[in-house]
Design an enzyme around this catalytic site. Sequence first.
Site, mmCIF file in Angstrom:
data_model
loop_
_atom_site.group_PDB
_atom_site.id
_atom_site.type_symbol
_atom_site.label_atom_id
_atom_site.label_comp_id
_atom_site.label_asym_id
_atom_site.label_seq_id
_atom_site.Cartn_x
_atom_site.Cartn_y
_atom_site.Cartn_z
ATOM 1 N N LEU A 57 -14.242 43.965 68.353
ATOM 2 C CA LEU A 57 -15.457 43.218 68.636
ATOM 3 C C LEU A 57 -15.570 43.147 70.147
ATOM 4 O O LEU A 57 -14.567 42.913 70.828
ATOM 5 C CB LEU A 57 -15.401 41.782 68.073
ATOM 6 C CG LEU A 57 -15.554 41.568 66.562
ATOM 7 C CD1 LEU A 57 -15.477 40.074 66.246
ATOM 8 C CD2 LEU A 57 -16.858 42.143 66.045
ATOM 9 N N ASP A 58 -16.752 43.334 70.674
ATOM 10 C CA ASP A 58 -16.937 43.192 72.111
ATOM 11 C C ASP A 58 -16.513 41.794 72.550
ATOM 12 O O ASP A 58 -16.599 40.834 71.783
ATOM 13 C CB ASP A 58 -18.405 43.405 72.497
ATOM 14 C CG ASP A 58 -18.861 44.837 72.287
ATOM 15 O OD1 ASP A 58 -17.998 45.718 72.174
ATOM 16 O OD2 ASP A 58 -20.091 45.046 72.251
ATOM 17 N N LYS A 59 -16.097 41.673 73.785
ATOM 18 C CA LYS A 59 -15.682 40.377 74.326
ATOM 19 C C LYS A 59 -16.750 39.317 74.111
ATOM 20 O O LYS A 59 -16.448 38.158 73.782
ATOM 21 C CB LYS A 59 -15.376 40.519 75.817
ATOM 22 C CG LYS A 59 -14.927 39.241 76.501
ATOM 23 C CD LYS A 59 -14.634 39.489 77.989
ATOM 24 C CE LYS A 59 -14.191 38.218 78.699
ATOM 25 N NZ LYS A 59 -13.900 38.454 80.138
ATOM 26 N N ARG A 165 -25.890 47.147 70.012
ATOM 27 C CA ARG A 165 -26.560 46.875 71.277
ATOM 28 C C ARG A 165 -27.348 48.099 71.750
ATOM 29 O O ARG A 165 -28.507 47.981 72.202
ATOM 30 C CB ARG A 165 -25.530 46.451 72.319
ATOM 31 C CG ARG A 165 -24.858 45.120 71.975
ATOM 32 C CD ARG A 165 -23.560 44.910 72.720
ATOM 33 N NE ARG A 165 -23.762 44.884 74.169
ATOM 34 C CZ ARG A 165 -22.768 44.813 75.044
ATOM 35 N NH1 ARG A 165 -21.503 44.780 74.631
ATOM 36 N NH2 ARG A 165 -23.025 44.775 76.340
#
Length: 234
Positions: A57-59, A165
């Site tokens: 998961l992205d930060k 995104r």
Amino acid sequence: MVRPPLRILHDDGDLLAVDKPCGLLVHPSALDAHEEVTAVGLLREQTGAPLWPLHRLDKATSGVLVFARRVEAARHYGIAFEKGTVRKSYLALVRGWPPPVGTIDYPLAKDPELPSAGQPRVPASTVYSRLACLEWPFSVDERHPTSRYALVQVEPRTGRRHQIRRHFKHIAHPLVGDTTHGKGSHNRAVAQWLGVQRLWLHARWLELPAAGGPIRIACEPGPEWAPLLAPSRP
């Protein structure tokens, strides 16, 4: 600063899932080399046991994050992720009002941190449905007295880096709070309106195949999402 323990969502001896807060790295990264606190490190301290992250998961993304507790489980479920048999559902706030439902089939450059030109592109597919339309009484563009956003449910069918995104940027409905692929003026306006500055992307549930039937692990979004979950629907 002492962080509170990560909230455990699921623990069956093979799988351990937690509610990852936004702003927390999953594991050490050269792209964020100064950051020493990671979900892997916190959980190993919290459980006193080795763990293997099964996905990323992205930060800036919050929500369901799953680890394997055993090497055999990491291998078994790792194959499921590679084959694309793991289902994932996200909640996102995007700019504008996209169509009620849609599929984004658009190949993406393999490394989103490098210029796309000259890179090989890999197939990527994302399915979404619009949950609600929002129109707020502030202007970001002088041509319009109000600003429109939408709450969407998103299911990526492939697992490319920053896929959600990049795909919503491609259809001109970038995620709010995305400092790389979004619009700074909208990010700032929404942060001021809601009183929260974050990437509005949350991993709501994840479903893994299992012999006794699918294992679904869910994580409801935090209280900052409340104003978005019961809006009027034009």
